[in-house]
Design a protein around this motif. Structure first.
Motif, PDB file in Angstrom:
ATOM      1  N   VAL A 555       0.824  -1.209   0.000  1.00 42.86           N
ATOM      2  CA  VAL A 555       0.000   0.000   0.000  1.00 42.86           C
ATOM      3  C   VAL A 555       0.857   1.257   0.000  1.00 42.86           C
ATOM      4  O   VAL A 555       0.354   2.348  -0.278  1.00 42.86           O
ATOM      5  N   THR A 556       2.144   1.113   0.278  1.00 39.56           N
ATOM      6  CA  THR A 556       3.054   2.261   0.288  1.00 39.56           C
ATOM      7  C   THR A 556       3.885   2.358  -0.985  1.00 39.56           C
ATOM      8  O   THR A 556       4.755   3.230  -1.071  1.00 39.56           O
ATOM      9  N   ALA A 557       3.626   1.501  -1.972  1.00 43.55           N
ATOM     10  CA  ALA A 557       4.389   1.542  -3.224  1.00 43.55           C
ATOM     11  C   ALA A 557       3.945   2.757  -4.041  1.00 43.55           C
ATOM     12  O   ALA A 557       2.783   2.850  -4.454  1.00 43.55           O
ATOM     13  N   ARG A 558       4.878   3.682  -4.306  1.00 39.24           N
ATOM     14  CA  ARG A 558       4.507   4.926  -4.977  1.00 39.24           C
ATOM     15  C   ARG A 558       3.991   4.687  -6.395  1.00 39.24           C
ATOM     16  O   ARG A 558       3.161   5.445  -6.896  1.00 39.24           O
ATOM     17  N   THR A 559       4.512   3.658  -7.060  1.00 42.39           N
ATOM     18  CA  THR A 559       4.094   3.378  -8.433  1.00 42.39           C
ATOM     19  C   THR A 559       3.259   2.102  -8.513  1.00 42.39           C
ATOM     20  O   THR A 559       3.149   1.492  -9.568  1.00 42.39           O
ATOM     21  N   GLY A 560       2.677   1.699  -7.395  1.00 38.17           N
ATOM     22  CA  GLY A 560       1.940   0.438  -7.359  1.00 38.17           C
ATOM     23  C   GLY A 560       0.806   0.374  -8.362  1.00 38.17           C
ATOM     24  O   GLY A 560       0.570  -0.668  -8.979  1.00 38.17           O
ATOM     25  N   GLU A 565      -1.241  -2.299 -13.113  1.00 39.06           N
ATOM     26  CA  GLU A 565      -1.908  -2.254 -14.410  1.00 39.06           C
ATOM     27  C   GLU A 565      -1.001  -2.794 -15.507  1.00 39.06           C
ATOM     28  O   GLU A 565      -1.440  -3.586 -16.356  1.00 39.06           O
ATOM     29  N   GLY A 566       0.272  -2.397 -15.487  1.00 35.60           N
ATOM     30  CA  GLY A 566       1.199  -2.859 -16.518  1.00 35.60           C
ATOM     31  C   GLY A 566       1.411  -4.362 -16.488  1.00 35.60           C
ATOM     32  O   GLY A 566       1.461  -5.016 -17.541  1.00 35.60           O
ATOM     33  N   LEU A 567       1.528  -4.919 -15.293  1.00 33.43           N
ATOM     34  CA  LEU A 567       1.700  -6.372 -15.192  1.00 33.43           C
ATOM     35  C   LEU A 567       0.460  -7.116 -15.691  1.00 33.43           C
ATOM     36  O   LEU A 567       0.569  -8.170 -16.329  1.00 33.43           O
ATOM     37  N   GLN A 585       9.111   1.419 -13.992  1.00 34.62           N
ATOM     38  CA  GLN A 585       8.251   2.039 -12.995  1.00 34.62           C
ATOM     39  C   GLN A 585       8.363   1.326 -11.646  1.00 34.62           C
ATOM     40  O   GLN A 585       8.318   1.961 -10.588  1.00 34.62           O
ATOM     41  N   ALA A 586       8.515   0.001 -11.689  1.00 29.13           N
ATOM     42  CA  ALA A 586       8.640  -0.765 -10.443  1.00 29.13           C
ATOM     43  C   ALA A 586       9.861  -0.337  -9.650  1.00 29.13           C
ATOM     44  O   ALA A 586       9.844  -0.336  -8.405  1.00 29.13           O
TER      45      ALA A 586
END
Length: 589
Positions: A555-560, A565-567, A585-586
């Motif tokens: 929940v703290t991943a800035r680009t999550g 979506e990309g995955l 982005q990861a």
């Protein structure tokens, strides 16, 4: 399980009012279609079924964006909300992975091969066969490096018997399982359709899916994505509340019920909802009101065992965010949300970890508490623990020496409520005490999480595996969250065996299980203690290497959101360029 627990709509409890004649005719017509569909399904070869699943996959891939956006909107997440990626991973991503895995199993059977051909099977402690079920593809080995998963079968199984039974109903595809009812969960959008797939493939049952009212907006998406199952009569989808649920659970032409939800709903269906004295008498006399078999996944209070060791400041921060994710993903409206942190009062870093956990829990993005009834359960937790820390829209309950943890350990709040309890001891002494506490004090047996640094795990030697064996949960995650096991289709999902209709606990039976294994006891997931680049050998202290930095489901991943979506888009459609952009982005997570 507490009556407050509700991961499906509580209106599935049989209601006092009936349905009108038009509604009854509509439901009966759906069952007519499914009975005809069951005959058609029995006439299909396993190879034809594999081809059908690939057609379903194509439609799910085409529906993925609408699916994720509809789900996010239904939960109050805007198009720019940082947690909207949850709906990509827990929705279409999970279903695409399951369809791929099931199609591979069916293709092997169609070719006269065993589903476990080329898959390592060895021995787990206690005379169990252990199937190394993840990763099985080169892509998973790279993208999810550092994560492995095993399915442990019941004591007395052998590698030979495991292979002989793999395939379940697909070993005799002409034998129909009839028509079953799936009462869909309302919290995670992949659950209802994953349950339908398991009915078809593990049991040769066509399925009538009653969606939870919280997912009504997704019905058009489901109808498009699963048209290849709907058109020949293998699946019908209906809406409705408790009156529809009551009619269907009692329907004589539906031969089986599967529910993902609460023990209260399960008990009302099985024993009756109204007359307490009559219900108690039926329980004593083993005379259930429900006259057909039922399977269920019903949640519970999930532990997070933190084994003391020598952690760096980065370790403390990372795993504090890891625990915050286990509780706050989907706003805590998960049957597998971690609820009780069990840590050592003798750990030299206990205070530092508590401080890191408070910070991580407080700084996670806020979001609506959207699931019906969750606000009242938050109030219940406030009433149970008036001295709890209120951190934005969530509660942190730190149990002191004089506090009573009973409510926290026996109520699945299904809301953003996290508790911390402490036990004495270090090393094996602490781990043994924590396992016993989880087994004996916490309600349910669905999933348990355990965090341990590589040096400490090595120092415990065989004692560590012994402790894992004694942990009576259907899914166990070591340096990972059991939700990862939920979206891994070749692992299994369900309560630890041994529950009964009278005492259902976290449920009966398993789902997912794309290898179609028999006599399943549990799944064990193992992950890296440190993310990339701290997973590199120089810094990792002998732990597992992974290319993943902070995982996108944190929940703290800035680009999550963009990575999730990309995955999913890569899982749906391929494309090396898109994957490369997603991985870049990861690294910014």
């Amino acid at each position: 399980m507490s009556s407050a627990t509700t991961s499906t709509d509580v209106t599935s409890v049989p209601a006092t009012r009936g349905i009108d004649e038009d509604e009854r005719a509509r439901l009966d017509a759906a069952i007519d279609d499914l009975e005809a569909g069951a005959r058609t399904w029995s006439a299909l070869s396993v190879g034809q079924r594999a081809t059908l699943l690939r057609a379903v996959r194509t439609a799910v891939a085409a529906s993925a964006e609408e699916w994720a956006h509809t789900a996010a909107a239904s939960k109050g997440l805007s198009g720019s909300h940082p947690l909207r990626g949850e709906e990509w991973l827990s929705g279409p991503y999970s279903v695409l992975g399951a369809l791929d895995a099931y199609a591979e199993t069916l293709s092997r059977l169609a070719d006269g091969r065993n589903p476990l051909e080329g898959i390592r099977i060895d021995r787990a402690p206690g005379g169990r066969a252990r199937v190394h079920a993840f990763p099985l593809t080169g892509l998973d080995k790279i993208l999810l490096s550092g994560f492995t998963g095993e399915v442990w079968l019941e004591p007395g199984t052998t590698p030979r018997t495991a292979r002989a039974a793999a395939g379940l109903a697909q070993r005799s595809p002409q034998e129909s399982g009839g028509v079953g009812l799936v009462l869909g969960a309302g919290n995670v959008t992949s659950i209802p359709v994953l349950d339908v797939l398991y009915e078809l493939l593990a049991h040769n049952r066509t399925a009538l899916l009653k969606v939870n009212p919280t997912q009504d907006a997704l019905v058009p998406v489901f109808e498009h994505a699963f048209a290849a199952l709907i058109e020949p009569g293998f699946l019908r989808i209906v809406r409705g509340g408790g009156d529809v649920g009551a009619y269907l659970t009692g329907h004589k032409r539906l031969g089986h019920v599967h529910i993902t939800g609460s023990a209260a709903t399960f008990d009302a269906i099985t024993w009756g909802p109204r007359d307490a004295a009559a219900t108690a008498r039926r329980r004593r006399e083993d005379r259930p009101l429900l006259k057909k078999p039922i399977t269920a996944e019903l949640g519970g209070v999930s532990p997070i065992i933190v084994v003391p060791g020598e952690w760096t400041q980065a370790d403390l921060r990372f795993h504090a965010e890891h625990i915050a994710t286990m509780r706050l993903q989907n706003c805590g409206h998960n049957c597998i949300a971690g609820q009780i942190v069990i840590m050592s009062s003798d750990w030299a870093q206990a205070d530092a970890f508590r401080a890191a956990l408070r910070r991580a829990y407080a700084k996670a993005p806020e979001r609506p508490i959207w699931y019906p009834g969750s606000t009242s359960r938050m109030q219940q937790a406030n009433d149970d623990y008036p001295d709890a820390l209120v951190l934005g829209d969530r509660l942190l309950v730190e149990i002191g020496a004089d506090d009573d943890a009973t409510a926290l350990e026996n109520t699945e709040y299904f809301a953003p409520v996290l508790g911390v309890v402490s036990l004495p001891g270090q090393g094996q002494e602490f781990l043994d005490a924590a396992v016993a506490h989880a087994n004996d004090k916490l309600q349910g047996t669905l999933g348990a999480n355990l965090l341990i640094d590589p040096a400490t795990q090595r120092s415990l030697g065989t004692g560590f595996e012994r402790s894992i064996t004694e942990l009576r949960y259907g899914s166990i995650a070591i340096n990972a969250w059991t939700a990862f096991g939920f979206i891994t289709p070749t692992l299994t999902w369900g309560a630890f065996p041994g529950n009964t209709l009278q005492d259902v606990g976290s449920g009966l039976g398993v789902v997912h299980n794309a290898l179609l294994l028999d006599r399943v006891e549990r799944s064990v997931l193992r992950g890296p203690f440190r993310p990339f680049p701290r997973s590199l050998p120089v810094a990792n202290g002998g732990g597992r290497f992974t290319i993943l930095p902070k995982p996108p489901w944190f929940v703290t991943a800035r680009t999550g959101a963009v990575v999730s979506e990309g995955l999913t888009r890569f899982r749906a459609n391929g494309g090396v360029l898109g994957l490369a952009k997603t991985l870049l982005q990861a690294l910014r997570a």
